[in-house]
Each structure stands twice: as structure tokens, then as C-alpha cells.
Design a protein around this motif. Structure first.
Motif, PDB file in Angstrom:
ATOM      1  N   PRO A 177       0.821  -1.217   0.000  1.00  0.00           N
ATOM      2  CA  PRO A 177       0.000   0.000   0.000  1.00  0.00           C
ATOM      3  C   PRO A 177       0.854   1.265   0.000  1.00  0.00           C
ATOM      4  CG  PRO A 177       0.020  -1.017   2.176  1.00  0.00           C
ATOM      5  CD  PRO A 177       0.685  -1.979   1.249  1.00  0.00           C
ATOM      6  N   GLY A 178       0.312   2.282  -0.645  1.00  0.00           N
ATOM      7  CA  GLY A 178       1.009   3.567  -0.667  1.00  0.00           C
ATOM      8  C   GLY A 178       1.986   3.726  -1.803  1.00  0.00           C
ATOM      9  N   VAL A 179       2.168   2.674  -2.605  1.00  0.00           N
ATOM     10  CA  VAL A 179       3.071   2.758  -3.757  1.00  0.00           C
ATOM     11  C   VAL A 179       2.229   2.761  -5.031  1.00  0.00           C
ATOM     12  CG1 VAL A 179       4.920   1.649  -5.054  1.00  0.00           C
ATOM     13  CG2 VAL A 179       4.932   1.566  -2.551  1.00  0.00           C
ATOM     14  N   GLU A 180       2.385   3.781  -5.846  1.00  0.00           N
ATOM     15  CA  GLU A 180       1.628   3.884  -7.086  1.00  0.00           C
ATOM     16  C   GLU A 180       2.399   3.206  -8.220  1.00  0.00           C
ATOM     17  OE1 GLU A 180      -0.100   7.286 -10.147  1.00  0.00           O
ATOM     18  OE2 GLU A 180       0.461   7.846  -8.094  1.00  0.00           O
ATOM     19  N   MET A 181       1.761   2.213  -8.853  1.00  0.00           N
ATOM     20  CA  MET A 181       2.388   1.486  -9.962  1.00  0.00           C
ATOM     21  C   MET A 181       1.459   1.523 -11.166  1.00  0.00           C
ATOM     22  SD  MET A 181       3.629  -1.939  -7.927  1.00  0.00           S
ATOM     23  CE  MET A 181       3.856  -1.909  -6.145  1.00  0.00           C
ATOM     24  N   GLN A 182       2.018   1.733 -12.333  1.00  0.00           N
ATOM     25  CA  GLN A 182       1.233   1.728 -13.567  1.00  0.00           C
ATOM     26  C   GLN A 182       1.212   0.317 -14.131  1.00  0.00           C
ATOM     27  OE1 GLN A 182      -0.559   4.100 -15.098  1.00  0.00           O
ATOM     28  NE2 GLN A 182      -1.133   2.642 -16.693  1.00  0.00           N
ATOM     29  N   MET A 183       0.012  -0.293 -14.195  1.00  0.00           N
ATOM     30  CA  MET A 183      -0.115  -1.629 -14.755  1.00  0.00           C
ATOM     31  C   MET A 183      -0.223  -1.519 -16.271  1.00  0.00           C
ATOM     32  SD  MET A 183      -0.101  -4.693 -13.403  1.00  0.00           S
ATOM     33  CE  MET A 183      -0.657  -4.376 -11.735  1.00  0.00           C
ATOM     34  N   VAL A 184       0.773  -2.039 -16.984  1.00  0.00           N
ATOM     35  CA  VAL A 184       0.811  -1.972 -18.447  1.00  0.00           C
ATOM     36  C   VAL A 184       0.429  -3.341 -18.993  1.00  0.00           C
ATOM     37  CG1 VAL A 184       2.200  -1.441 -20.468  1.00  0.00           C
ATOM     38  CG2 VAL A 184       2.666  -0.269 -18.288  1.00  0.00           C
ATOM     39  N   GLN A 185      -0.674  -3.376 -19.751  1.00  0.00           N
ATOM     40  CA  GLN A 185      -1.191  -4.651 -20.249  1.00  0.00           C
ATOM     41  C   GLN A 185      -0.579  -5.008 -21.605  1.00  0.00           C
ATOM     42  OE1 GLN A 185      -2.882  -6.432 -18.278  1.00  0.00           O
ATOM     43  NE2 GLN A 185      -3.630  -4.960 -16.776  1.00  0.00           N
ATOM     44  N   TYR A 186      -0.020  -6.213 -21.690  1.00  0.00           N
ATOM     45  CA  TYR A 186       0.544  -6.733 -22.938  1.00  0.00           C
ATOM     46  C   TYR A 186      -0.323  -7.902 -23.417  1.00  0.00           C
ATOM     47  CZ  TYR A 186       4.691  -3.883 -22.072  1.00  0.00           C
ATOM     48  OH  TYR A 186       5.533  -2.821 -21.863  1.00  0.00           O
ATOM     49  N   ARG A 187      -0.090  -8.323 -24.639  1.00  0.00           N
ATOM     50  CA  ARG A 187      -0.890  -9.400 -25.224  1.00  0.00           C
ATOM     51  C   ARG A 187      -0.266 -10.764 -24.928  1.00  0.00           C
ATOM     52  NH1 ARG A 187      -4.643  -7.450 -28.836  1.00  0.00           N
ATOM     53  NH2 ARG A 187      -4.777  -9.447 -29.910  1.00  0.00           N
ATOM     54  N   GLY A 188      -0.173 -11.080 -23.637  1.00  0.00           N
ATOM     55  CA  GLY A 188       0.344 -12.366 -23.225  1.00  0.00           C
ATOM     56  C   GLY A 188       1.571 -12.265 -22.354  1.00  0.00           C
ATOM     57  N   GLY A 189       1.925 -13.398 -21.730  1.00  0.00           N
ATOM     58  CA  GLY A 189       3.055 -13.420 -20.825  1.00  0.00           C
ATOM     59  C   GLY A 189       4.384 -13.218 -21.518  1.00  0.00           C
ATOM     60  N   GLY A 190       4.526 -13.723 -22.751  1.00  0.00           N
ATOM     61  CA  GLY A 190       5.764 -13.563 -23.494  1.00  0.00           C
ATOM     62  C   GLY A 190       6.110 -12.104 -23.739  1.00  0.00           C
ATOM     63  N   PRO A 191       5.191 -11.308 -24.312  1.00  0.00           N
ATOM     64  CA  PRO A 191       5.470  -9.880 -24.513  1.00  0.00           C
ATOM     65  C   PRO A 191       5.719  -9.127 -23.202  1.00  0.00           C
ATOM     66  CG  PRO A 191       3.666 -10.579 -25.922  1.00  0.00           C
ATOM     67  CD  PRO A 191       3.958 -11.723 -24.999  1.00  0.00           C
ATOM     68  N   ALA A 192       5.006  -9.518 -22.135  1.00  0.00           N
ATOM     69  CA  ALA A 192       5.223  -8.853 -20.844  1.00  0.00           C
ATOM     70  C   ALA A 192       6.632  -9.125 -20.339  1.00  0.00           C
ATOM     71  CB  ALA A 192       4.189  -9.331 -19.829  1.00  0.00           C
ATOM     72  N   MET A 193       7.093 -10.372 -20.450  1.00  0.00           N
ATOM     73  CA  MET A 193       8.451 -10.697 -20.031  1.00  0.00           C
ATOM     74  C   MET A 193       9.469  -9.976 -20.906  1.00  0.00           C
ATOM     75  SD  MET A 193      10.434 -12.302 -17.933  1.00  0.00           S
ATOM     76  CE  MET A 193       9.462 -13.586 -17.122  1.00  0.00           C
ATOM     77  N   ALA A 194       9.199  -9.888 -22.207  1.00  0.00           N
ATOM     78  CA  ALA A 194      10.108  -9.188 -23.116  1.00  0.00           C
ATOM     79  C   ALA A 194      10.250  -7.722 -22.715  1.00  0.00           C
ATOM     80  CB  ALA A 194       9.618  -9.312 -24.552  1.00  0.00           C
ATOM     81  N   ALA A 195       9.171  -7.123 -22.235  1.00  0.00           N
ATOM     82  CA  ALA A 195       9.213  -5.714 -21.819  1.00  0.00           C
ATOM     83  C   ALA A 195      10.112  -5.534 -20.603  1.00  0.00           C
ATOM     84  CB  ALA A 195       7.799  -5.223 -21.515  1.00  0.00           C
ATOM     85  N   VAL A 196      10.080  -6.502 -19.686  1.00  0.00           N
ATOM     86  CA  VAL A 196      10.956  -6.422 -18.504  1.00  0.00           C
ATOM     87  C   VAL A 196      12.407  -6.609 -18.922  1.00  0.00           C
ATOM     88  CG1 VAL A 196      11.510  -7.442 -16.263  1.00  0.00           C
ATOM     89  CG2 VAL A 196       9.124  -7.230 -16.968  1.00  0.00           C
TER      90      VAL A 196
END
Length: 324
Positions: free
Chosen positions: A176-195
Motif C-alpha cells: 500500500p502507498g506505492v503507485e504502480m502503472q499496470m501496463v497490459q501486454y498481449r500475453g506473458g511472453g510480450p510482458a516478459m520481453a518488456a521487462v
């Protein structure tokens, strides 16, 4: 005369026991195992690992059929809900089965009322990973960094309502108290690639798909969600060990049949899936799949499914997700 009758009498005494040992129901043709996602995903892999052994135990092949489409696999699930309740069709699904009502306002079926629980097919824990260049090495240093960078954090997710998204939202609620922007990707692969690329700072991913990136050093693992470590990531602490016991998340898999499928068919299918899970435990373990024997019976599985539907809906509501 006595000698002739004795074997017959003994056979008569043992006949009820022999009859009880035989399955009360067996399929008379191949069983369709509908996976409501495209080939290659976690649910499909689990289904295919189990299929040959389940088919052998049933005496008929378990034929995996991928019917992808719709939010949370609605098209494949609907096909099973409307199938003949004769034991020859099962749905092999993930926790997306109970997430669907939180995403879709006009459901074509009821995930609880239109299905009979068959067998729990294990869970895959989730792991929090961060970009390798972030100045953090563990949960304590991550929390310090998050608080110092509140409002400037990109949290990659595999799409609204995915198991990854749920795990991410539970983590966000645990800090709590931490603001995070949730960025939605088209699947787990693209999300991991973004990291990996640095477009996102962090992500939650099932250990089965994250393990190669962690071992290869392209991302840094911080903790596995829940109270225990994952078998395929023995060196990564659990969230409880890392000091964040409120963060618990996992993807789970289960088999369902159309409602009104006869009890003997459910019992036979349950026995076949449970036996296959036992025999294939080492292979499933290599994929990050952990058995949960406490949900082995259809009754226990259905109770778990009901509870998880309530939990998932609460997480998504808190995150501002509305059915469309």
C-alpha cells in the motif's frame, strides 16, 4: 460332489469383491479433452502431458482438442457446457474459468452451475521478476526502491484477467502507498520481453515460463508468491520468507464435465486423472506444476473453485476492472 462344489462356492463368495474392483463406468469411444486456448500454453501442455496416461487408464484415448477464442477461453468452455453429459467430453481449463464472469457482462454459461468438477490438475506458482539493471537484489531492497519511485513504476502484465494480472494486482495491494502503472501486454511472453528490454520494471509470471529467463540472467527473480518455494526455483525465496506474506498467487488447472454427467462417469474420470497426476509427478514437476492432493475429490475441487471465483472477483473489482 463336495470337491466339485467347493470352488463354485468360493467363487460365489469372491464374486461381489471382484465386481466392486471393476470400474462402474468406462467410455465406449474416445474422450474429448477440450482446451479453450491455442496450443503451446501452460493449460495445453498440462493436458497433453496427462492425455496418454489418462487414456490408457480409461481404456479409450483422451484426445486433446484446442478451441481457442473469446475472453478467458469462452468458446471452448461453452462447447463443453453444451455437450452431451455422458462422460465423453471434459474441459481442461485454468483459473481463467472463474475469472471470466469478472470480464464478460453477458456470459453464455455459468462456470459453476453448468459444470461438474472432475479433478484438480495442479498449480504453477508465480514469481516476481525485475529488470536486471534495477538496483535491487531482494524484496527488502525492492520495497525501498518502489517507495522511492512511486508513480514512476511500470508493472508489465499479461492482459486483463490473466493469472499474471491477478498475481500482479495482489502484489500491488500488498504494497500500500506505492503507485504502480499496470501496463497490459498481449500475453506473458510480450510482458516478459518488456521487462528484459527495460520498457517495464517488473512483472509476475508463472515459474514454468520464467525459469529459463531467470537461469539465463536476463531478469532477476525476487520472490515466489506464497508461503513456500517453487521446486524448480529452489534458490528463490518465497514471499513469506522475503517478508511479504500477504502476496500469494498461482495459476491452477482442473478438469470439468458438463453438468448432469452421471456420477459413475465422474468417479472414473476423477480416478484416471488423479492416478495420472501421481504417475507423472516428476514430469509435471519439471514444468513447475505442483500437485494439491487436498483438492483431489470433485467435491473439494468444486468448493475450491467457488472460493477462488469470489477471491478473483474481489481482486479485479479493487483494481477497477469492470465486465464488458
Amino acid at each position: 460332489m463336495t470337491m466339485t462344489r467347493r470352488p463354485l462356492l468360493l467363487a460365489g463368495l469372491f464374486a461381489p469383491a471382484i465386481a466392486r474392483a471393476q470400474p462402474a463406468w468406462r467410455p465406449d469411444r474416445p474422450v474429448r479433452g477440450v482446451v479453450p486456448f491455442a496450443p503451446g500454453g501452460s493449460t495445453d501442455v498440462v493436458a497433453r502431458v496427462l492425455s496418454d496416461t489418462v487414456g490408457t487408464l480409461l481404456g479409450q484415448p483422451l484426445v486433446i482438442e484446442n478451441r481457442a477464442g473469446g475472453a478467458a477461453g469462452l468458446i471452448g468452455s461453452e462447447s463443453v457446457a453444451k455437450a452431451a453429459p455422458d462422460g465423453h467430453t471434459v474441459l481442461i481449463h485454468s483459473n481463467a474459468h472463474v475469472i471470466a464472469p469478472s470480464l464478460v457482462s453477458r456470459m453464455p454459461f455459468d462456470p459453476i452451475a453448468d459444470f461438474a468438477a472432475v479433478a484438480h490438475l495442479g498449480r504453477i506458482p508465480q514469481v516476481l521478476v525485475v529488470n536486471k539493471n534495477l538496483p535491487v537484489t531482494d524484496m527488502a531492497s525492492l520495497l525501498v526502491w518502489l517507495r522511492a519511485n512511486s508513480g514512476r513504476i511500470n508493472f508489465a502484465s499479461a492482459g486483463i484477467g490473466s493469472a499474471n494480472h491477478l498475481g500482479s494486482e495482489v502484489f500491488r495491494a500488498a504494497v500500500p502507498g506505492v503507485e504502480m502503472q499496470m501496463v497490459q501486454y498481449r500475453g506473458g511472453g510480450p510482458a516478459m520481453a518488456a521487462v528484459i528490454s527495460g520498457d517495464a520494471h517488473m512483472a509476475v509470471d508463472p515459474v514454468a515460463s520464467a525459469v529459463s529467463h531467470i537461469r539465463g540472467g536476463s531478469v532477476r527473480a525476487i520472490a515466489v508468491a506464497g508461503p513456500t518455494r517453487a521446486g524448480i526455483l529452489p534458490d528463490v525465496p518465497s514471499a513469506s520468507e522475503a517478508g511479504l506474506p500477504a502476496w500469494t498467487a498461482a495459476a491452477w488447472f482442473a478438469a470439468f464435465a458438463p453438468v448432469r454427467t452421471p456420477a459413475p462417469a465422474i468417479a472414473a474420470l476423477n480416478a484416471a486423472f488423479n492416478t495420472a497426476m501421481e504417475r507423472l509427478a516428476p514430469r509435471l514437476g519439471e514444468l513447475g506444476v505442483e500437485r494439491q492432493p487436498q483438492y483431489a475429490t470433485p467435491e473439494a475441487l468444486m468448493a475450491f473453485v467457488r472460493e477462488d471465483m469470489v477471491r478473483s472477483a474481489a481482486v479485479l473489482r479493487a483494481a477497477g476492472v469492470q465486465p464488458e
